[in-house]
Design an enzyme around this catalytic site. Structure first.
Site, PDB file in Angstrom:
ATOM      1  N   HIS A 254      -9.236  63.181  19.750  1.00 54.54           N
ATOM      2  CA  HIS A 254      -7.976  62.672  19.227  1.00 54.54           C
ATOM      3  C   HIS A 254      -7.986  61.163  19.291  1.00 54.54           C
ATOM      4  O   HIS A 254      -8.560  60.578  20.203  1.00 54.54           O
ATOM      5  CB  HIS A 254      -6.798  63.236  20.040  1.00 54.54           C
ATOM      6  CG  HIS A 254      -5.461  62.995  19.414  1.00 54.54           C
ATOM      7  ND1 HIS A 254      -4.760  61.822  19.590  1.00 54.54           N
ATOM      8  CD2 HIS A 254      -4.705  63.771  18.598  1.00 54.54           C
ATOM      9  CE1 HIS A 254      -3.619  61.891  18.918  1.00 54.54           C
ATOM     10  NE2 HIS A 254      -3.564  63.058  18.310  1.00 54.54           N
ATOM     11  N   GLU A 312      -4.585  70.579  17.045  1.00 54.67           N
ATOM     12  CA  GLU A 312      -4.892  71.370  15.861  1.00 54.67           C
ATOM     13  C   GLU A 312      -5.651  72.657  16.186  1.00 54.67           C
ATOM     14  O   GLU A 312      -5.604  73.621  15.448  1.00 54.67           O
ATOM     15  CB  GLU A 312      -5.663  70.505  14.861  1.00 54.67           C
ATOM     16  CG  GLU A 312      -4.806  69.329  14.411  1.00 54.67           C
ATOM     17  CD  GLU A 312      -5.481  68.465  13.360  1.00 54.67           C
ATOM     18  OE1 GLU A 312      -4.978  68.441  12.241  1.00 54.67           O
ATOM     19  OE2 GLU A 312      -6.488  67.834  13.676  1.00 54.67           O
TER      20      GLU A 312
END
Lengths: 375, 485
Positions: A254, A312
């Site tokens: 991320h 996700e």
């Protein structure tokens, strides 16, 4: 002119102050209006969380009831938006294009920004669900005001009232991703209203940004991987082949977090509950073993980079577990994030600060004009 | 990564390397792809300037001809777009809203990004003029492939074949403003491009940023001012009155240029050329008189800008070209589309996501309170007699300057205050009076924890709303220094 320092991607620059969300990338925490995301996902309803973002406080029972009612009364699509969506469906446009069209065609000009925000939050699920019904060749299911937000979204997809466990899972997802600082879509929304433009323009812009594959596009590919792994039964082989090919392992790493994304933890437990409820028919077990292998291999493969599970990864498991088709993963994300987008817009409008950066010129200089015939 | 820099508005940051254009903010000059804007404005067709922006060099005659054909072939809009525009016109939406709706609805039958960017450039005029025809009660005029980009705009707007002077004037407007670095609208297009999204999404976002009153409103205000000084007040009196009142003059000031903007002079000369032989030159006269009046009345080094910005003479030029004022912002958008698309492509190709950070200044971690226990002293929603009575009580509590002062002191203190520190900071001399006011506030707006005093959450909110100037300060003035153009 001051030669501004170059920051491609502006990832190390804070461009605004915000009271909405506090992200600690080093320690892996996400606080929304002072409340940790996990506490919200475990305790709040979607409407409650929305109220918290809009009003900076938790609602009392009566305030919540009033707010729920208000939100539920703004779900209907104007006729021209329905027409537009049915035509878009005939051309089979990308669902995010349909959302962009639907939002852009809303007519809220002249309404106070806070009302525009409520309307946008309320109507987005209807746009997504109506478009998808048209795509399937079916008539849209009219929203029902007595159903709560998450419940009604599922109901508009199927025409039947969803099971409470499924509603809970969706609701926890919608809360988990409700706001996350200045990601690209939120940033574009804020930039648009910084010119004192309207919220419809801003949210249309945000939807456009979210459509891009570099922003929120991973759950679809994650799902494909997990489905394959569920068949082969070999997460190790799958992870290794991705790492050897030099590709990114979708669902890991991320821009902001150096730890496991706190929302991944929230969604992992949502996925686990859902799995128990469905007697193990979801991809949770596969995902959980895949995650363990992936974290271990990533640590060995990139010892200098912290690539941990992001939001996700479990988004794919949860949304698939509640039968949201992969094509609607990103639109469903938008159903939640529209709360963050609109609240950021309201915050920006309190004291609009025009976003006006520069770019450093690296092109040719002082060229003479050559007439066409001599080129 | 922890953000190392706080730069609100990113005014001190270069967000990318660009080869689109170069602004010399102090010198007032502007180059597109290395060519002075003056050369582009006076020598290039819109297609030529667009090709230059996209390819970084000037097109050969053949390349230009095929690009012109490509754009001309992509002008028509589909039935759903027409339908959206017709509804927008019937509902009296603004032209910028119509453009947003039209662009958001438009599609391209190709996955090729370059083709899609051409399509965006090609259809904006069709969307704007179709909407305008619907609004005027007519039917849209189909684009004419034999006309150049600029001539076709005029044709779709009026149904008439334009004369050379009109096309030249309009073309100079469009090429002068075709690009101008990372303005808010261009930046919006770049952010969308940074995620890998399509050109229509990027252009729609850019239009959204232009819709704000800071931009479109500026053109309208300038036009109104020109009419006003022509009819009601002399330019000198108008300028003097505004400056004395500390108000800005529409059309002056730019967020980038510190002095003059070269483009202003280009558009001024162009407006003069277009107006040669016209009987009514009142707008140009008003504009030049205002320019002189501001120059004479604002001293060198004064805070108010002395030279007009590009919008100032754009209004004179567009008016001279008989463009209706409501269409001004849309004409700007039509011109700027090529710049948006060039920047969009540059950002897309850089494969760099624009993902800045924010600095949290919201509430410190707070614990979850179950619904039944939540404090609803002041509700914003149920205006029933009970809550109104509570609200009235709160106002009664606050209708005393000394109590407001006590709240403000606690707000300004960085930590809880002891009784003595609190009293010391207060202007209330009498101990009895101090205690009385403190007692009235304690428990509701002020918390007394141990031996110290702090604001309770409702008190904090009140201070923020009341004392930070939201209500008490006069409405701030807006300027036209919007930075968009």
């Amino acid at each position: 002119m001051v030669d501004n320092s170059l920051h491609r991607g502006v990832e190390d620059i804070a461009v605004t102050e915000t009271e909405l969300s506090d992200i600690d990338g080093e320690n892996g925490s996400l606080i929304i209006r002072g409340i940790p995301i996990k506490v919200l996902a475990n305790n709040a309803t979607f409407e409650e969380c929305c109220y918290l973002l809009f009003n900076d406080r938790l609602p009392t029972e009566t305030q919540l009831a009033t707010f729920q009612k208000r939100l539920s009364e703004h779900r209907q699509l104007p006729d021209r938006v329905s027409t537009l969506l049915s035509r878009a469906a005939a051309e089979a446009v990308h669902p995010m294009d349909a959302v962009r069209m639907g939002v852009a065609a809303l007519d809220l000009d002249g309404k106070p920004p806070a009302e525009q925000a409520v309307r946008l939050v309320a109507v987005l699920p209807t746009i997504v669900a109506a478009y998808w019904r048209y795509r399937a060749g079916e008539a849209p299911v009219e929203p029902r005001t007595e159903l709560r937000h998450a419940e009604n979204y599922l109901y508009m997809h199927t025409g039947t009232e969803p099971e409470p466990a499924v509603v809970d899972a969706l609701e926890a997802y919608l809360i988990a991703v409700i706001d996350h600082g200045l990601n690209a879509s939120t940033f574009v929304a804020r930039s648009i209203v910084s010119t004192e433009s309207d919220l419809v323009s801003a949210i249309t812009g945000a939807v456009g940004a979210l459509k891009g594959p570099r922003h929120g596009g991973a759950p679809g590919p994650v799902l494909e991987t997990l489905r394959t792994v569920a068949t082969t039964g070999s997460p190790t082989a799958s992870v290794e082949s991705v790492l050897e090919s030099g590709n990114r392992l979708m669902g890991f790493g991320h821009r902001v977090y150096r730890t496991r994304d706190p929302r991944a933890a929230v969604l992992a437990s949502v996925a686990e509950r859902l799995d128990t409820h469905t007697d193990g028919s979801t991809l949770f077990e596969t995902a959980s073993s895949f995650e363990a292998v992936a974290r271990e291999k990533l640590a060995a493969h990139h010892p200098d980079r912290r690539l941990e599970t992001n939001v996700e990864f479990y988004t794919a498991v949860v949304l698939d577990g509640i039968d949201i088709p992969p094509a609607l993963f990103t639109p469903t994300f938008a159903v939640s994030r529209v709360v963050g987008w609109t609240t950021h817009c309201l915050e920006e409008l309190e004291d609009p600060k025009l976003v006006r950066p520069t770019a450093r010129y690296t092109g040719k200089r002082d060229r003479g004009w050559t007439p066409r015939s001599d080129r | 990564m922890t953000p190392s820099i706080f730069d609100p508005g990113l005014t001190a940051t270069a967000i990318a390397e660009t080869s689109c254009s170069d602004i010399d903010a102090d010198g007032g000059t502007f180059h597109v792809r290395g060519y002075p804007i003056e050369a582009i404005a006076t020598k290039a067709s819109y297609e030529e300037a667009t090709w230059l922006l996209r390819n970084g060099r000037l097109p050969t005659t053949d390349a230009l001809e095929s690009f012109r054909t490509e754009l001309a072939n992509r002008r028509s809009i589909s039935e759903p777009v027409h339908s959206v525009l017709e509804t927008a016109a019937q509902e009296n939406r603004s032209v910028m809203e119509a453009l947003r709706m039209g662009l958001a609805t438009a599609t391209v039958n190709s996955d090729d990004t370059l083709i899609a960017t051409s399509r965006v450039v090609a259809i904006c005029p069709t969307i704007v003029t179709a909407y305008w025809q619907y609004r005027e009660g007519g039917t849209p005029i189909q684009p004419h492939a034999a006309f150049s980009h600029t001539a076709n705009i005029w044709y779709m707007l009026t149904g008439m074949e334009p004369d050379d002077a009109t096309v030249a004037g309009l073309e100079t407007y469009l090429t002068t403003i075709i690009e101008h670095g990372v303005t808010p609208s261009t930046f919006a297009a770049r952010i969308v491009g940074s995620t890998g999204a399509d050109p229509f999404s990027a252009a729609t976002a850019a239009v959204g940023a232009l819709t704000g009153p800071r931009h479109g409103g500026a053109l309208t205000r300038i036009h109104a001012m020109f009419q006003h000084v022509g009819a009601v007040e002399s330019p000198t009196t108008f300028v003097e009155r505004r400056l004395t009142a500390g108000e800005s003059i529409p059309g002056f000031g730019h967020s980038v240029y510190t002095g003059c903007d070269q483009r202003t002079e280009i558009l001024k000369q162009c407006a003069k050329t277009v107006l040669e032989g016209h009987s009514d030159t009142s707008l140009l006269e008003a504009a030049t008189a205002l320019e002189t009046a501001v120059h004479n009345q604002v001293g060198a080094g004064a805070e108010h800008p002395r030279t007009p910005n590009v919008d100032f003479y754009a209004v004179v030029l567009l008016d001279a070209l008989a463009v209706s004022p409501p269409l001004f912002p849309a004409m700007f958008a039509i011109g700027r589309t090529a710049g948006w698309m060039a920047h969009y492509l540059e950002q897309l190709e850089s494969e760099t996501l624009l993902r800045p950070r924010s600095q949290y200044d919201g509430p410190k971690p707070r614990s979850w309170v179950s619904r039944a226990d939540r404090d609803a002293a002041i509700s914003d929603e149920e205006l029933n007699p009970d809550t109104l009575a509570e609200l009235a009580n709160a106002f009664e509590l606050l209708s005393e300057p000394s109590r407001l002062e006590l709240l403000a002191i606690l707000d300004q203190a960085s930590k809880p205050l002891s009784y003595s520190a609190f009293r010391e900071r207060s202007s209330i001399q009498d101990k009895g009076r101090f205690n009385y006011h403190l007692r009235r506030l304690r428990g509701t707006l002020i918390a007394n924890v141990g031996a110290t005093y702090t604001l309770r959450a409702p008190g904090q909110r009140i201070v923020e709303r009341l004392l930070d100037g939201d209500i008490t300060s006069s409405v701030g003035q807006t300027t036209d220094c919007d930075g968009e153009a």
